[in-house]
Design an enzyme around this catalytic site. Structure first.
Site, mmCIF file in Angstrom:
data_model
loop_
_atom_site.group_PDB
_atom_site.id
_atom_site.type_symbol
_atom_site.label_atom_id
_atom_site.label_comp_id
_atom_site.label_asym_id
_atom_site.label_seq_id
_atom_site.Cartn_x
_atom_site.Cartn_y
_atom_site.Cartn_z
ATOM 1 N N GLY A 104 52.800 39.093 39.841
ATOM 2 C CA GLY A 104 53.335 40.049 38.741
ATOM 3 C C GLY A 104 53.101 39.744 37.245
ATOM 4 C CB SER A 105 51.382 37.395 35.288
ATOM 5 O OG SER A 105 50.174 37.494 35.500
ATOM 6 C CG ASN A 106 47.869 41.729 34.838
ATOM 7 O OD1 ASN A 106 47.271 41.751 33.582
ATOM 8 N ND2 ASN A 106 47.406 40.614 35.559
ATOM 9 C CE LYS A 158 41.493 52.256 56.198
ATOM 10 N NZ LYS A 158 40.665 53.614 56.725
ATOM 11 C CG MET A 187 45.729 41.683 46.313
ATOM 12 S SD MET A 187 44.454 41.841 44.863
ATOM 13 C CE MET A 187 43.096 40.742 45.544
ATOM 14 N NE ARG A 188 48.143 46.319 51.883
ATOM 15 C CZ ARG A 188 47.780 45.936 53.244
ATOM 16 N NH1 ARG A 188 46.951 46.761 54.063
ATOM 17 N NH2 ARG A 188 48.367 44.976 53.651
ATOM 18 C CG ASN A 218 41.972 47.508 39.322
ATOM 19 O OD1 ASN A 218 43.071 46.798 39.554
ATOM 20 N ND2 ASN A 218 40.601 46.956 39.669
ATOM 21 C CG HIS A 239 37.598 43.020 38.801
ATOM 22 N ND1 HIS A 239 37.997 42.966 40.175
ATOM 23 C CD2 HIS A 239 36.405 42.301 38.811
ATOM 24 C CE1 HIS A 239 37.179 42.008 40.789
ATOM 25 N NE2 HIS A 239 36.099 41.861 39.924
HETATM 26 C C1 GAR Z 1 45.162 39.354 38.453
HETATM 27 O O1 GAR Z 1 44.198 38.284 37.874
HETATM 28 C C2 GAR Z 1 44.064 40.635 38.801
HETATM 29 O O2 GAR Z 1 43.067 40.606 37.844
HETATM 30 C C3 GAR Z 1 43.823 40.381 39.933
HETATM 31 O O3 GAR Z 1 44.911 39.826 40.594
HETATM 32 C C4 GAR Z 1 45.640 39.189 39.888
HETATM 33 C C5 GAR Z 1 47.120 39.546 39.890
HETATM 34 O O4 GAR Z 1 47.933 38.813 39.024
HETATM 35 N N1 GAR Z 1 43.235 41.544 40.565
HETATM 36 C C6 GAR Z 1 42.259 41.628 41.379
HETATM 37 O O5 GAR Z 1 41.690 40.560 41.947
HETATM 38 C C7 GAR Z 1 41.961 42.936 41.884
HETATM 39 N N2 GAR Z 1 40.672 42.988 42.732
HETATM 40 P P1 GAR Z 1 49.352 39.212 38.879
HETATM 41 O O6 GAR Z 1 50.055 39.356 39.968
HETATM 42 O O7 GAR Z 1 49.896 37.717 38.228
HETATM 43 O O8 GAR Z 1 49.444 40.397 37.701
#
Ligand code: GAR
Length: 214
Positions: A17-19, A70, A97-98, A114, A116
């Protein structure tokens, strides 16, 4: 006087959940003119739910159903209902991740984004930072895009590069990419909340920021 309605975000994630934390903090600080109305996860003990609780943001675990990659139909309906009830304007995937395929994408057409951890169309799918390292790329980065029916194929809104450095491990490279994610994603969501992003087919354009136009 009637209070102006704030743009409402629904964040979906499966990880730490850092984003989501960066986006919620940017909203709270007024840098994004929006509010995180709801955080949803398909993983019961995901860090993203704890990040939401710490910030007093409503959050919920919704079981994903029988598949691994999914949501099953009932689960996708449950996610959609929760987002509708929270009157969400934009669905923000932050490490979710789904794959979304059905109803939810139709209901929120052009309203799901999203992030990536690579420069698409290079390295779509899982562990993109590891794919870039294994490939021997010297440069990788971050892409924010609208979500369509494909995997990491929707129209690109923003990209930033991140160097691959000698001696990088998957973890060190992912950490550098995530540092960039925490800048890029709030900036894009701020622009979307201000109505600054126009889309025509695959082309997206950023309109000038009225606040910085003088
Ligand atoms: C992030 O680096 C995001 O780009 C990646 O998962 C991580 C989640 O980090 N997403 C993917 O790989 C999607 N295909 P977070 O939970 O710390 O935000």
């Amino acid at each position: 006087m009637r209070e102006e309605r704030l743009f409402r975000l629904g964040i979906l994630g499966s990880g730490k959940g850092s984003n989501a934390a960066a986006i919620a903090d940017a909203c709270a600080a007024g840098a994004i003119p929006a509010r995180v109305a709801l955080v949803l996860s398909d993983v019961e003990n995901a860090g993203i739910l704890a990040q939401a609780r710490e910030r007093g943001v409503p959050s919920r675990f919704i079981p994903p159903g029988q598949f691994r990659t999914k949501l099953d139909e009932a689960a996708e309906t449950a996610f959609l209902e929760a987002l509708r009830q929270a009157e969400v304007d934009l669905v923000v995937l932050a490490g979710f991740m789904r794959i979304l395929k059905g109803e939810l994408l139709r209901a929120f057409a052009q309203k799901v984004v999203n992030i990536h951890p690579a420069l698409l169309p290079a390295f779509p799918g899982l562990e993109a930072w590891k794919q870039a390292l294994d490939y021997g790329a010297k440069m990788t980065g971050v892409t924010v895009h609208f979500v369509d029916q494909g995997i990491d194929t929707g129209p690109i809104i923003a990209q930033e590069t991140v160097p691959v450095l000698p001696g990088d491990t998957p973890d060190s490279l992912h950490a550098r990419i995530q540092e960039m994610e925490r800048k890029v994603y709030p900036a894009v969501i701020g622009a979307l909340a201000r109505g600054r992003i126009r889309t025509q087919g695959r082309q997206t354009t950023w309109q000038p920021d009225p606040g910085k136009d003088t």
